[in-house]
Structures are given as C-alpha cells and as structure tokens.
Design a protein around this motif. Structure first.
Motif, PDB file in Angstrom:
ATOM      1  N   GLY A 272       0.817  -1.212   0.000  1.00 25.96           N
ATOM      2  CA  GLY A 272       0.000   0.000   0.000  1.00 25.96           C
ATOM      3  C   GLY A 272       0.848   1.258   0.000  1.00 25.96           C
ATOM      4  N   LEU A 273       1.924   1.255   0.765  1.00 28.58           N
ATOM      5  CA  LEU A 273       2.823   2.406   0.795  1.00 28.58           C
ATOM      6  C   LEU A 273       3.534   2.581  -0.542  1.00 28.58           C
ATOM      7  N   ARG A 274       3.880   1.494  -1.184  1.00 24.21           N
ATOM      8  CA  ARG A 274       4.517   1.554  -2.503  1.00 24.21           C
ATOM      9  C   ARG A 274       3.560   2.187  -3.527  1.00 24.21           C
ATOM     10  N   LYS A 275       2.284   1.790  -3.492  1.00 29.24           N
ATOM     11  CA  LYS A 275       1.293   2.368  -4.405  1.00 29.24           C
ATOM     12  C   LYS A 275       1.065   3.848  -4.117  1.00 29.24           C
ATOM     13  N   LEU A 276       1.035   4.201  -2.836  1.00 35.33           N
ATOM     14  CA  LEU A 276       0.842   5.592  -2.445  1.00 35.33           C
ATOM     15  C   LEU A 276       2.015   6.456  -2.901  1.00 35.33           C
ATOM     16  N   THR A 277       3.225   5.943  -2.764  1.00 41.40           N
ATOM     17  CA  THR A 277       4.408   6.675  -3.203  1.00 41.40           C
ATOM     18  C   THR A 277       4.392   6.869  -4.711  1.00 41.40           C
ATOM     19  N   TYR A 278       3.993   5.840  -5.443  1.00 38.46           N
ATOM     20  CA  TYR A 278       3.906   5.945  -6.909  1.00 38.46           C
ATOM     21  C   TYR A 278       2.862   6.985  -7.309  1.00 38.46           C
ATOM     22  N   ALA A 279       1.701   6.966  -6.637  1.00 34.42           N
ATOM     23  CA  ALA A 279       0.636   7.924  -6.958  1.00 34.42           C
ATOM     24  C   ALA A 279       1.085   9.349  -6.641  1.00 34.42           C
ATOM     25  N   ALA A 280       1.807   9.532  -5.554  1.00 32.76           N
ATOM     26  CA  ALA A 280       2.288  10.868  -5.180  1.00 32.76           C
ATOM     27  C   ALA A 280       3.313  11.377  -6.189  1.00 32.76           C
ATOM     28  N   SER A 281       4.144  10.499  -6.733  1.00 29.02           N
ATOM     29  CA  SER A 281       5.132  10.936  -7.717  1.00 29.02           C
ATOM     30  C   SER A 281       4.460  11.356  -9.020  1.00 29.02           C
ATOM     31  N   ASP A 282       3.313  10.765  -9.344  1.00 30.01           N
ATOM     32  CA  ASP A 282       2.556  11.183 -10.527  1.00 30.01           C
ATOM     33  C   ASP A 282       1.957  12.565 -10.334  1.00 30.01           C
ATOM     34  N   LEU A 283       1.553  12.887  -9.108  1.00 25.61           N
ATOM     35  CA  LEU A 283       0.904  14.168  -8.842  1.00 25.61           C
ATOM     36  C   LEU A 283       1.850  15.349  -8.994  1.00 25.61           C
ATOM     37  N   ARG A 284       3.104  15.165  -8.676  1.00 23.56           N
ATOM     38  CA  ARG A 284       4.013  16.312  -8.666  1.00 23.56           C
ATOM     39  C   ARG A 284       4.273  16.868 -10.056  1.00 23.56           C
ATOM     40  N   ALA A 285       3.969  16.132 -11.106  1.00 21.79           N
ATOM     41  CA  ALA A 285       4.199  16.623 -12.466  1.00 21.79           C
ATOM     42  C   ALA A 285       3.323  17.838 -12.774  1.00 21.79           C
ATOM     43  N   GLY A 286       2.067  17.814 -12.371  1.00 24.90           N
ATOM     44  CA  GLY A 286       1.186  18.916 -12.722  1.00 24.90           C
ATOM     45  C   GLY A 286       0.519  19.612 -11.556  1.00 24.90           C
ATOM     46  N   PHE A 287       0.868  19.235 -10.347  1.00 19.92           N
ATOM     47  CA  PHE A 287       0.174  19.795  -9.199  1.00 19.92           C
ATOM     48  C   PHE A 287       1.171  20.084  -8.087  1.00 19.92           C
ATOM     49  N   ASN A 288       1.228  21.340  -7.671  1.00 16.52           N
ATOM     50  CA  ASN A 288       2.099  21.715  -6.568  1.00 16.52           C
ATOM     51  C   ASN A 288       1.284  21.642  -5.280  1.00 16.52           C
ATOM     52  N   LEU A 289       1.686  20.771  -4.372  1.00 13.40           N
ATOM     53  CA  LEU A 289       0.910  20.522  -3.156  1.00 13.40           C
ATOM     54  C   LEU A 289       0.728  21.780  -2.320  1.00 13.40           C
ATOM     55  N   PHE A 290       1.768  22.595  -2.220  1.00 17.60           N
ATOM     56  CA  PHE A 290       1.676  23.767  -1.363  1.00 17.60           C
ATOM     57  C   PHE A 290       1.093  24.996  -2.063  1.00 17.60           C
ATOM     58  N   ARG A 291       0.712  24.843  -3.309  1.00 20.48           N
ATOM     59  CA  ARG A 291       0.167  25.988  -4.036  1.00 20.48           C
ATOM     60  C   ARG A 291      -1.136  26.464  -3.412  1.00 20.48           C
ATOM     61  N   TYR A 292      -2.004  25.558  -3.018  1.00 17.83           N
ATOM     62  CA  TYR A 292      -3.317  25.937  -2.520  1.00 17.83           C
ATOM     63  C   TYR A 292      -3.511  25.656  -1.035  1.00 17.83           C
ATOM     64  N   SER A 293      -2.529  25.118  -0.367  1.00 17.43           N
ATOM     65  CA  SER A 293      -2.699  24.858   1.061  1.00 17.43           C
ATOM     66  C   SER A 293      -2.254  26.074   1.861  1.00 17.43           C
ATOM     67  N   GLY A 294      -2.845  26.268   2.994  1.00 12.68           N
ATOM     68  CA  GLY A 294      -2.452  27.346   3.875  1.00 12.68           C
ATOM     69  C   GLY A 294      -3.189  28.659   3.651  1.00 12.68           C
ATOM     70  N   TYR A 295      -4.117  28.692   2.716  1.00 15.73           N
ATOM     71  CA  TYR A 295      -4.853  29.927   2.487  1.00 15.73           C
ATOM     72  C   TYR A 295      -5.993  30.037   3.485  1.00 15.73           C
ATOM     73  N   GLY A 296      -6.276  31.240   3.894  1.00 18.98           N
ATOM     74  CA  GLY A 296      -7.395  31.461   4.794  1.00 18.98           C
ATOM     75  C   GLY A 296      -7.790  32.923   4.809  1.00 18.98           C
ATOM     76  N   ILE A 297      -9.000  33.178   5.177  1.00 21.14           N
ATOM     77  CA  ILE A 297      -9.472  34.550   5.355  1.00 21.14           C
ATOM     78  C   ILE A 297      -9.797  34.694   6.837  1.00 21.14           C
ATOM     79  N   TYR A 298      -9.113  35.632   7.447  1.00 22.65           N
ATOM     80  CA  TYR A 298      -9.292  35.858   8.881  1.00 22.65           C
ATOM     81  C   TYR A 298      -9.842  37.256   9.071  1.00 22.65           C
ATOM     82  N   VAL A 299     -10.970  37.338   9.722  1.00 23.85           N
ATOM     83  CA  VAL A 299     -11.626  38.631   9.940  1.00 23.85           C
ATOM     84  C   VAL A 299     -11.796  38.813  11.428  1.00 23.85           C
ATOM     85  N   GLY A 300     -11.478  39.993  11.875  1.00 18.08           N
ATOM     86  CA  GLY A 300     -11.644  40.259  13.304  1.00 18.08           C
ATOM     87  C   GLY A 300     -11.806  41.729  13.567  1.00 18.08           C
TER      88      GLY A 300
END
Length: 84
Positions: free
Chosen positions: A54-82
């Motif tokens: 299962g870990l081998r399959k997960l690692t393979y799938a993650a390596s396919d994602l990096r070609a067209g998708f940057n993991l940190f591109r959309y993570s960490g965004y938020g709107i904070y109002v106070g």
C-alpha cells in the motif's frame, strides 16, 4: 467589511514552506511523540507485507501528482476577519 461593522486591521500574505511546516509540527507535538510514531510505522512495515504494498502504491501515486500539481500551491490559504 464596513457593512459588517468591522474595520481593516492588517492584511498579509504568507506562502507556506515545507521546512517551516515540519518544524512547527515538531514544536506542537514534541519530538518524542514523532519519533515514537515513525518507530511504529517502520515496525509495521517490516511485519506487514500488505502495508508495504500500500505504501509503494501511495508513493507511486504521489510521484505522478508532482508533475502537474504543486501541493503547497493551494494549502495554507485562509481569510481571517476580526475586530480590534
């Protein structure tokens, strides 16, 4: 924001970094807890062949994602109002 009765205090944009994310997790959880978790993972990997596969399959799938998708591109965004 004026319609909601709030006024602007500050606005800043921060890009997440993998290194600062990792250091922050160590500070929040504590190094012994993280080492214990990694130890349990490696122990399970040595004992369970299904988990290794299962870990081998997960690692393979993650390596396919990096070609067209940057993991940190959309993570960490938020709107904070106070109100100060």
């Amino acid at each position: 924001m004026k319609g909601a009765g709030l006024k602007e205090v500050s606005a800043a944009i921060f890009r997440p970094k993998a290194s600062s994310q990792f250091i922050g997790e160590i500070r929040r959880m504590g190094l012994p807890w993280i080492i214990k978790g990694w130890g349990r993972l490696f122990k399970a990997l040595f004992k369970d062949p299904k988990l290794r596969e299962g870990l081998r399959k997960l690692t393979y799938a993650a390596s396919d994602l990096r070609a067209g998708f940057n993991l940190f591109r959309y993570s960490g965004y938020g709107i904070y109002v106070g109100k100060k």
